[in-house]
Scaffold this motif. Structure first.
Motif, PDB file in Angstrom:
ATOM      1  N   ILE A   1       0.530  -1.384   0.123  1.00 20.99           N
ATOM      2  CA  ILE A   1      -0.063   0.165  -0.001  1.00 20.99           C
ATOM      3  C   ILE A   1       0.738   1.403   0.011  1.00 20.99           C
ATOM      4  CG2 ILE A   1      -1.918   1.273   1.171  1.00 20.99           C
ATOM      5  CD1 ILE A   1      -2.380  -1.802  -0.073  1.00 20.99           C
ATOM      6  N   THR A   2       0.783   2.104  -1.176  1.00 18.96           N
ATOM      7  CA  THR A   2       1.634   3.292  -1.146  1.00 18.96           C
ATOM      8  C   THR A   2       0.995   4.436  -1.507  1.00 18.96           C
ATOM      9  OG1 THR A   2       2.036   2.697  -3.664  1.00 18.96           O
ATOM     10  CG2 THR A   2       3.572   1.888  -2.219  1.00 18.96           C
ATOM     11  N   TYR A   3      -0.486   4.227  -1.522  1.00 19.91           N
ATOM     12  CA  TYR A   3      -1.394   5.424  -2.151  1.00 19.91           C
ATOM     13  C   TYR A   3      -2.456   5.603  -1.015  1.00 19.91           C
ATOM     14  CZ  TYR A   3      -4.561   7.794  -5.674  1.00 19.91           C
ATOM     15  OH  TYR A   3      -5.241   8.591  -6.089  1.00 19.91           O
TER      16      TYR A   3
ATOM     17  N   GLY B   1       5.388   4.073   4.165  1.00 20.31           N
ATOM     18  CA  GLY B   1       5.855   4.131   3.043  1.00 20.31           C
ATOM     19  C   GLY B   1       4.941   4.658   1.851  1.00 20.31           C
ATOM     20  N   ILE B   2       3.825   5.305   2.432  1.00 15.33           N
ATOM     21  CA  ILE B   2       2.759   5.800   1.625  1.00 15.33           C
ATOM     22  C   ILE B   2       3.843   6.825   0.635  1.00 15.33           C
ATOM     23  CG2 ILE B   2       0.897   7.424   1.411  1.00 15.33           C
ATOM     24  CD1 ILE B   2       0.006   4.849   1.962  1.00 15.33           C
ATOM     25  N   ARG B   3       3.564   6.828  -0.472  1.00 18.06           N
ATOM     26  CA  ARG B   3       4.247   7.789  -1.397  1.00 18.06           C
ATOM     27  C   ARG B   3       3.338   8.663  -2.171  1.00 18.06           C
ATOM     28  NH1 ARG B   3       9.301   8.791  -1.287  1.00 18.06           N
ATOM     29  NH2 ARG B   3       9.765   8.338  -3.168  1.00 18.06           N
ATOM     30  N   LYS B   4       2.310   8.478  -1.916  1.00 18.31           N
ATOM     31  CA  LYS B   4       1.150   9.666  -2.900  1.00 18.31           C
ATOM     32  C   LYS B   4       0.096   9.678  -1.826  1.00 18.31           C
ATOM     33  CE  LYS B   4      -1.811   9.704  -7.011  1.00 18.31           C
ATOM     34  NZ  LYS B   4      -2.099   9.065  -8.276  1.00 18.31           N
ATOM     35  N   ILE B   5      -0.393  10.952  -1.794  1.00 18.03           N
ATOM     36  CA  ILE B   5      -1.574  11.439  -0.897  1.00 18.03           C
ATOM     37  C   ILE B   5      -2.438  12.278  -1.810  1.00 18.03           C
ATOM     38  CG2 ILE B   5      -2.497  12.664   0.903  1.00 18.03           C
ATOM     39  CD1 ILE B   5       0.116  12.041   2.464  1.00 18.03           C
ATOM     40  N   ARG B   6      -3.720  11.767  -2.095  1.00 19.12           N
ATOM     41  CA  ARG B   6      -4.550  12.833  -2.562  1.00 19.12           C
ATOM     42  C   ARG B   6      -5.723  13.182  -1.670  1.00 19.12           C
ATOM     43  NH1 ARG B   6      -6.508  13.065  -8.033  1.00 19.12           N
ATOM     44  NH2 ARG B   6      -5.033  11.589  -8.699  1.00 19.12           N
TER      45      ARG B   6
ATOM     46  N   ASP C   1      -4.344   2.526 -28.836  1.00 20.37           N
ATOM     47  CA  ASP C   1      -3.228   1.897 -28.519  1.00 20.37           C
ATOM     48  C   ASP C   1      -3.270   1.630 -27.132  1.00 20.37           C
ATOM     49  OD1 ASP C   1      -2.310   1.730 -31.210  1.00 20.37           O
ATOM     50  OD2 ASP C   1      -1.677   3.964 -31.254  1.00 20.37           O
ATOM     51  N   GLU C   2      -2.858   0.373 -26.774  1.00 16.04           N
ATOM     52  CA  GLU C   2      -2.822   0.116 -25.361  1.00 16.04           C
ATOM     53  C   GLU C   2      -1.744   0.561 -24.593  1.00 16.04           C
ATOM     54  OE1 GLU C   2      -4.958  -1.489 -23.351  1.00 16.04           O
ATOM     55  OE2 GLU C   2      -6.422  -1.647 -25.119  1.00 16.04           O
ATOM     56  N   ASP C   3      -1.840   1.062 -23.221  1.00 12.05           N
ATOM     57  CA  ASP C   3      -0.584   1.978 -22.806  1.00 12.05           C
ATOM     58  C   ASP C   3      -0.666   1.443 -21.316  1.00 12.05           C
ATOM     59  OD1 ASP C   3       0.738   3.944 -21.783  1.00 12.05           O
ATOM     60  OD2 ASP C   3      -0.010   5.538 -22.547  1.00 12.05           O
ATOM     61  N   ASP C   4       0.807   1.019 -20.882  1.00 14.00           N
ATOM     62  CA  ASP C   4       0.958   0.830 -19.569  1.00 14.00           C
ATOM     63  C   ASP C   4       0.943   1.698 -18.590  1.00 14.00           C
ATOM     64  OD1 ASP C   4       3.270   1.465 -20.359  1.00 14.00           O
ATOM     65  OD2 ASP C   4       4.300  -0.513 -20.030  1.00 14.00           O
ATOM     66  N   PHE C   5       0.506   3.284 -19.036  1.00 19.29           N
ATOM     67  CA  PHE C   5       0.738   4.312 -18.129  1.00 19.29           C
ATOM     68  C   PHE C   5       0.071   4.030 -16.889  1.00 19.29           C
ATOM     69  CE2 PHE C   5      -1.043   8.402 -16.900  1.00 19.29           C
ATOM     70  CZ  PHE C   5       0.427   9.098 -16.372  1.00 19.29           C
ATOM     71  N   SER C   6       0.524   4.557 -15.716  1.00 20.61           N
ATOM     72  CA  SER C   6      -0.367   4.351 -14.452  1.00 20.61           C
ATOM     73  C   SER C   6       0.139   5.558 -13.741  1.00 20.61           C
ATOM     74  CB  SER C   6      -0.030   3.160 -13.947  1.00 20.61           C
ATOM     75  OG  SER C   6      -0.675   3.256 -12.401  1.00 20.61           O
ATOM     76  N   THR C   7      -0.966   6.275 -12.961  1.00 21.53           N
ATOM     77  CA  THR C   7      -0.855   6.958 -12.038  1.00 21.53           C
ATOM     78  C   THR C   7      -0.925   6.629 -10.545  1.00 21.53           C
ATOM     79  OG1 THR C   7      -3.283   7.660 -11.905  1.00 21.53           O
ATOM     80  CG2 THR C   7      -1.718   8.917 -13.670  1.00 21.53           C
ATOM     81  N   GLY C   8      -0.908   5.307 -10.329  1.00 18.00           N
ATOM     82  CA  GLY C   8      -1.215   4.714  -9.170  1.00 18.00           C
ATOM     83  C   GLY C   8      -2.492   4.500  -8.894  1.00 18.00           C
ATOM     84  N   GLY C   9      -3.328   4.865  -9.491  1.00 19.39           N
ATOM     85  CA  GLY C   9      -4.772   4.768  -9.329  1.00 19.39           C
ATOM     86  C   GLY C   9      -5.520   3.694 -10.054  1.00 19.39           C
TER      87      GLY C   9
ATOM     88  N   SER D   1      -4.379  -5.273  -8.303  1.00 13.45           N
ATOM     89  CA  SER D   1      -3.077  -4.359  -8.419  1.00 13.45           C
ATOM     90  C   SER D   1      -3.448  -3.251  -7.471  1.00 13.45           C
ATOM     91  CB  SER D   1      -2.820  -3.688  -9.606  1.00 13.45           C
ATOM     92  OG  SER D   1      -3.997  -3.209 -10.074  1.00 13.45           O
ATOM     93  N   CYS D   2      -4.514  -3.455  -6.461  1.00  9.54           N
ATOM     94  CA  CYS D   2      -4.987  -2.295  -5.735  1.00  9.54           C
ATOM     95  C   CYS D   2      -3.712  -1.960  -4.772  1.00  9.54           C
ATOM     96  CB  CYS D   2      -6.170  -2.551  -4.869  1.00  9.54           C
ATOM     97  SG  CYS D   2      -6.881  -1.192  -3.934  1.00  9.54           S
ATOM     98  N   ASN D   3      -3.493  -0.697  -4.582  1.00 11.09           N
ATOM     99  CA  ASN D   3      -2.364  -0.193  -3.716  1.00 11.09           C
ATOM    100  C   ASN D   3      -3.002   0.996  -2.899  1.00 11.09           C
ATOM    101  OD1 ASN D   3      -2.569   1.830  -5.661  1.00 11.09           O
ATOM    102  ND2 ASN D   3      -0.537   2.304  -5.858  1.00 11.09           N
ATOM    103  N   ARG D   4      -4.203   0.947  -2.726  1.00  5.77           N
ATOM    104  CA  ARG D   4      -4.727   2.022  -2.164  1.00  5.77           C
ATOM    105  C   ARG D   4      -5.504   1.731  -0.657  1.00  5.77           C
ATOM    106  NH1 ARG D   4      -5.447   1.506  -7.016  1.00  5.77           N
ATOM    107  NH2 ARG D   4      -7.460   0.763  -7.165  1.00  5.77           N
TER     108      ARG D   4
END
Length: 344
Positions: A24-26, A72-77, A235-243, A270-273
């Motif tokens: 969990i990083t988000y 270890g949380i790296r992203k806060i929204r 086109d498929e894209d493996d981009f991710s913002t963590g969400g 793949s939930c990291n939240r």
């Protein structure tokens, strides 16, 4: 010693890993359940909000977020409700920005309806916020007012202008609503991409009693995607913002389109939240009722040791996945709490 100072806290501990091996990083944190809009997929028109005394103070929210950063949380929204209607909320952004400066956080961001964004965009950028998600479900003034119940489209568009002028990267969030804005989704995509903004489409989620049956709103994004592919090349894209969004690159525009599909394509593996409400309740899953109170431990123990033990228990209780269901035969939503209570 000031109980909110870093010196009074428990020492940093191990990373947050659930029983399924997901780290969990988000962290998504609601700073208020209040909002200046009443979007038809989020709230009932006559919402009852929490007494302000029940909410965590801004200092407590800072302390709580900082406890997660040490794990270890790296992203806060920051979310709501509408986070920018919380009085003095910029004080919280100022406090949390120290974690960006130290490198402990890689991102501090927010989700907003944009109505207050023009007032705060420059300061947000100065504090290290680099991107914002803005909810925008229609470009037609009358339809926007219908969806939000009393919103002013001009205010949100001004917020977008000011955010981009301040150097913030903007992503539009669009809830696809059957029979409401489904004829406008292509226009919204082009609007976003012409502004050099990405866009994410979201399925309506069965959370809280909103006065209408969710089946009347629900539009599967599998249908939307097929419609858009008659005009655009994906086109498929493996981009991710963590969400939870899965992205494609739209060849004709050169920008990304995301899909958040809690019903047609579960994204839980793949939930990291985790989410924390404005009252200090941690929900380890948006679509389950698993919850632990963090407010009590936060206030009972200035060292944060009890708080950290409770966080550990919540992470270990995180379920494999959610159980969202939209079924016309069911009168009640899958989850009784509203999205503005959970934290967006």
């Amino acid at each position: 010693m000031d109980p909110t100072s870093s010196g009074s806290k428990a020492e940093p501990s191990a990373a947050l890993v659930d029983t399924f091996g997901r780290t969990i990083t988000y962290l998504r944190v609601s700073v208020t359940d209040r909002c200046d809009l009443r979007c038809v997929y989020c709230m009932s028109e006559q919402m009852s909000f929490l007494p302000k005394r029940d909410l965590l103070s801004l200092d407590e929210l800072d302390r709580l977020c900082s406890a997660f950063v040490r794990r270890g949380i790296r992203k806060i929204r920051l979310t709501g409700g509408e986070p920018l209607v919380r009085r003095n909320v910029m004080d919280l952004f100022r406090k949390l920005s120290r974690h960006l400066e130290s490198g402990a956080l890689t991102e501090l961001t927010l989700t907003t309806n944009g109505t207050q964004l023009a007032k705060h965009a420059c300061e947000l950028a100065a504090l290290g916020v680099r991107r914002v998600n803005v909810s925008l479900d229609s470009l037609d003034e009358d339809r926007y007012r219908q969806i939000t119940r009393w919103g002013d489209l001009k205010a949100t568009l001004k917020g977008l202008d000011e955010a981009q002028a301040a150097g913030l990267s903007v992503k539009l969030n669009v809830v696809a609503l059957r029979g409401v804005n489904e004829d406008e989704l292509e226009d919204l995509l082009l609007f976003a991409h012409r502004r050099n903004a990405d866009m994410t489409l979201i399925e309506s989620m069965p959370m809280g009693d909103i006065g209408v049956h969710r089946a009347d709103q629900y539009l599967p994004l599998s249908i939307v995607r097929a419609r858009l592919m008659s005009r655009f090349t994906f086109d498929e894209d493996d981009f991710s913002t963590g969400g939870p969004a899965r992205y494609v690159l739209v060849r004709e525009t050169g920008r990304r389109l995301g899909f958040i599909t809690p019903l047609t394509h579960n994204f839980c593996e793949s939930c990291n939240r985790v989410r924390v409400s404005c009252t200090g309740t941690i929900y380890s899953c948006l679509g389950q009722d698993n919850a632990f109170d963090l407010r009590g431990p936060l206030r009972a123990d200035p060292t944060d040791r009890l708080l950290q033990h409770t966080i550990d228990a919540a992470i270990l209780d995180k379920p494999r996945g959610h159980d969202f269901v939209i079924d016309r035969r069911l009168s009640d939503p899958s989850i009784s709490r509203h999205m503005n209570v959970t934290g967006g």
